[in-house]
Design a protein around this motif. Structure first.
Motif, mmCIF file in Angstrom:
data_model
loop_
_atom_site.group_PDB
_atom_site.id
_atom_site.type_symbol
_atom_site.label_atom_id
_atom_site.label_comp_id
_atom_site.label_asym_id
_atom_site.label_seq_id
_atom_site.Cartn_x
_atom_site.Cartn_y
_atom_site.Cartn_z
ATOM 1 N N LEU A 19 -3.816 -6.762 1.511
ATOM 2 C CA LEU A 19 -2.244 -6.462 2.272
ATOM 3 C C LEU A 19 -2.687 -7.447 3.196
ATOM 4 C CD1 LEU A 19 0.224 -5.548 3.174
ATOM 5 C CD2 LEU A 19 -0.759 -4.112 4.752
ATOM 6 N N VAL A 20 -3.673 -7.800 4.122
ATOM 7 C CA VAL A 20 -3.802 -8.642 4.929
ATOM 8 C C VAL A 20 -3.719 -10.063 4.738
ATOM 9 C CG1 VAL A 20 -5.567 -9.506 6.879
ATOM 10 C CG2 VAL A 20 -5.114 -7.168 6.609
ATOM 11 N N GLY A 44 6.231 -6.691 6.916
ATOM 12 C CA GLY A 44 7.189 -5.358 7.492
ATOM 13 C C GLY A 44 6.046 -4.113 7.882
ATOM 14 N N GLU A 45 5.120 -4.018 6.881
ATOM 15 C CA GLU A 45 4.166 -2.762 7.066
ATOM 16 C C GLU A 45 3.407 -2.974 8.470
ATOM 17 O OE1 GLU A 45 2.151 0.665 6.439
ATOM 18 O OE2 GLU A 45 3.795 -0.123 4.865
ATOM 19 N N ILE A 46 3.120 -4.191 8.533
ATOM 20 C CA ILE A 46 2.215 -4.622 9.864
ATOM 21 C C ILE A 46 3.122 -4.459 10.955
ATOM 22 C CG2 ILE A 46 1.021 -6.478 11.060
ATOM 23 C CD1 ILE A 46 -0.520 -5.272 8.554
ATOM 24 N N GLU A 47 4.287 -4.649 11.044
ATOM 25 C CA GLU A 47 5.342 -4.522 11.980
ATOM 26 C C GLU A 47 5.411 -2.980 12.446
ATOM 27 O OE1 GLU A 47 9.503 -6.680 13.322
ATOM 28 O OE2 GLU A 47 9.821 -5.161 11.642
ATOM 29 N N ILE A 59 0.779 -1.321 -0.043
ATOM 30 C CA ILE A 59 0.015 0.087 0.062
ATOM 31 C C ILE A 59 0.844 1.224 -0.017
ATOM 32 C CG2 ILE A 59 -1.950 -0.867 1.073
ATOM 33 C CD1 ILE A 59 0.258 1.045 3.036
ATOM 34 N N ARG A 60 2.126 1.272 0.060
ATOM 35 C CA ARG A 60 3.042 2.424 -0.315
ATOM 36 C C ARG A 60 3.407 2.884 -1.560
ATOM 37 N NH1 ARG A 60 1.604 4.627 4.340
ATOM 38 N NH2 ARG A 60 1.458 3.173 5.972
ATOM 39 N N ASN A 61 3.186 1.998 -2.660
ATOM 40 C CA ASN A 61 3.371 2.230 -3.963
ATOM 41 C C ASN A 61 3.070 3.537 -4.368
ATOM 42 O OD1 ASN A 61 4.759 -0.505 -4.476
ATOM 43 N ND2 ASN A 61 2.511 -0.859 -4.107
ATOM 44 N N GLU A 62 1.665 3.957 -4.098
ATOM 45 C CA GLU A 62 0.865 4.985 -4.675
ATOM 46 C C GLU A 62 1.632 6.202 -3.866
ATOM 47 O OE1 GLU A 62 -1.793 1.768 -5.330
ATOM 48 O OE2 GLU A 62 -0.545 2.248 -3.462
ATOM 49 N N GLU A 63 1.870 6.215 -2.816
ATOM 50 C CA GLU A 63 2.452 7.311 -2.029
ATOM 51 C C GLU A 63 3.987 7.633 -2.774
ATOM 52 O OE1 GLU A 63 4.316 7.212 2.121
ATOM 53 O OE2 GLU A 63 2.050 7.306 2.413
ATOM 54 N N ILE A 64 4.842 6.757 -2.936
ATOM 55 C CA ILE A 64 5.863 6.871 -3.641
ATOM 56 C C ILE A 64 5.855 7.297 -4.971
ATOM 57 C CG2 ILE A 64 8.027 5.725 -4.558
ATOM 58 C CD1 ILE A 64 7.518 3.564 -2.238
#
Length: 338
Positions: A186-187, A288-291, A107-112
């Motif tokens: 993601l889950v 890693g996103e969950i962590e 879920i971080r691709n769009e932000e990048i």
């Protein structure tokens, strides 16, 4: 007419590009050298529903070999760990106003992408494909794609892409809140690491009590972190909400016929990265996103943290999937919770 540039054309990108091309769209696949070489020589070989199709689609191994057009639409299908590099490459060739959609896990691709492009769209890919060999991919299950503007909204560009994907045979969900759907995915994807460690395909994992109980534990931990963070994942219309999905999984209600030929099994992308000894996986952007969210909101994530550590070490050491048995993972889970 739009020209679709599929950047990162492995299994998923090739399947998307082939579908669009077969409906008359102008499509260019941008992929790895050997895959592109095979496509240019023999066409893209696409196996789906028991049929093998040969598709003479345009493909290049370097974006510099293309002349950008005003009507280009960029479709990003690289793994999440390669998004930042892809964004730098794409913005060196295209104006920041060029529409770009992230049809990727995490879920971080769009932000990048939004740091470099003004018209960014989020996309959910809820279908599976296997990269069998250079030039040959297989579409194994499902055909759902969700599209929406990042961070929210829906506009004419998104609608045009949705319409083109529908013509290509994909089921498309138009969403004003596409990132909520990507949190849902993601889950699900937090189990990619588990299946890779076990050397297991999805259908078997959902049918083996020793494995699906572990999968339910991982999803439950992941969902708990999202709820503490105030994130509300939304399942696509035809799928159950996550709490019900976890309940069904734990009860064995997702069991299916998993005795499939190897080429018809649905292996997660993390398994494929380990199998191909690529040296990296998406695990940092999934577990890693969950962590990271857990640390931010004071929630322990022993299972996701363990999966992150184990898969990262295997990728670094170029180890093949299947290093652990379900019993070994269960013991490690129990130790991690102490």
């Amino acid at each position: 007419m739009a020209r679709y540039i599929i950047y990162g054309a492995g299994a998923i990108g090739s399947i998307l590009g082939a579908g669009l091309y077969r409906t008359g769209q102008d499509v260019v696949l941008v992929g790895r050298g050997r895959h592109v070489e095979a496509i240019r020589r023999d066409g893209l070989q696409l196996r789906a529903q028991g049929q093998l199709r040969q598709i003479k689609i345009n493909a290049v191994d370097d974006l510099a070999k293309l002349k950008p057009k005003v009507e280009d639409r960029l479709v990003l299908t690289v793994k999440a760990q390669h998004t930042a590099d892809a964004a730098r490459t794409l913005v060196s060739a295209y104006l920041p106003t060029t529409p770009i959609v992230a049809l990727q896990n995490a879920i971080r691709n769009e932000e990048i992408l939004a740091n470099r492009f003004q018209c960014v769209y989020g996309g959910l890919v809820e279908f599976s494909g296997n990269f069998l060999e250079p030039g040959l991919v297989e579409h194994t299950r499902n055909n759902l794609v969700a599209i929406g503007k990042f961070p929210q909204g829906f506009d004419s560009v998104a609608d045009a892409l949705a319409a083109d994907l529908e013509k290509a045979g994909f089921q498309v969900e138009r969403s004003e809140n596409v990132m909520d759907i990507k949190w849902w995915k993601l889950v699900l994807n937090t189990n990619n690491a588990l299946l890779a460690l076990l050397g297991c395909w999805l259908q078997k994992g959902q049918s083996d009590p020793e494995i699906y109980s572990l999968m339910a534990d991982v999803m439950e931990e992941s969902l708990g972190v999202l709820r503490r963070a105030g994130i509300h994942p939304q399942a696509p219309a035809e799928f159950p909400p996550l709490d019900l999905a976890i309940q069904k999984l734990r009860a064995g209600e997702t069991s299916c016929d998993y005795d499939l030929p190897p080429e018809e099994r649905t292996y997660p992308s993390t398994w494929q990265d380990l199998q191909l000894k690529r040296g990296s996986t998406e695990v940092e952007f999934l577990n890693g996103e969950i962590e990271r969210l857990g640390k931010e909101h004071g929630v322990l994530t022993p299972l996701n943290s363990l999966l992150l550590r184990l898969v990262s070490a295997m990728a670094l050491n170029r180890e093949l999937p299947g290093k652990y048995s379900p019993q070994e993972i269960k013991s490690l889970f129990e130790e991690a919770k102490l």
